[in-house]
Enzyme design. Sequence first.
Site: not given
Length: 334
Positions: A12, A54, A85-86
């Site tokens: 992101t 990700s 972040t995932d």
Amino acid sequence: MRKILLIGTGGTIACGHSEDGLKPLLTPEQLLSYVQDSKDFCETDTIQLMNLDSTNIEPKHWLAMAACIEAHYDEYDGFVICHGTDTMAFTAAALSYLIQHSPKPIVITGAQHPIDLEDTDARVNLMDSLRFAASEKAHDVCVVFDGKIIAGTRAKKEHSKSYNAFASVNYPYLGMISDGRVLLYFEEPKEMGPVQFYHDMTASVGLVKLVPSMPADILDYVAGRCDAVIIEAYGVGGLPVYEHGSFFDVVHKWTREGKVFVMATQVAREGSNLAVYEVGKKVKEEAGVMEAYDMTLEAVLTKLMWILPQTKDAGQVKRLLGQCINRDILWTRK
């Protein structure tokens, strides 16, 4: 002036708008342009290693990240990886096993909003990560996010939208970054190494999350396709006993054939303890199930992916699983 390598992998933080929604588009050079003040404390070079959401990250990408750091290890004082972040917690754990005893910091960061937005956490997270990577006290694999410093094996994403996305599970935060200063809550001696790089991981690790009335033969399906199976159980751990099928029989069959089973817990904190209840004690003592104790799921999964290319011997797997690496495990029982 410390020298840092900024490695772009997407996420992101690097996203821009497309017809189909947000997708990683920005280069690490473009990301760096948003934190010009970092020039006051470090000199930063950049590499675009990949540019992925990700969600698409898998073991081959972790190996590529580790190989990139190994290739440039002697040239830089620290490394910052920009990442989505995932799956950031999985990547941080995986790199903790692929790169061990590093006296130089390997920092993973990202953002909940793209860096080019006015309202974003990206610029602060990137600046904090560069600052921490330039600190002489920093070492090993860490996540830096929302001002927090988290050991690479202890990070877990707990919020899907908020800026305080990551927590440190079953271990204290290592420190914080506030007003441009790195503040460590406790200082540990550096693991001076020498740094050790590993070059293999397997994807042959499955995960089964127990739900009430699940058929036991689901474990047959997963164990038939994987070298190791993590069972995410209830509470401190155990296998259900149903009239319509025996989980114990399935697990016992596969462990006798050399498959590895590890019991973890669906509960976010405090870990497993199979010695407490009959439903757990029996599978540990009679079926040879190992347990995760206080490790995060991300750590257990990636640790098994790192262990299995080295050995499939149950005794050796158990020994390596219980070995503390980058603060991943504190509490074990025989």
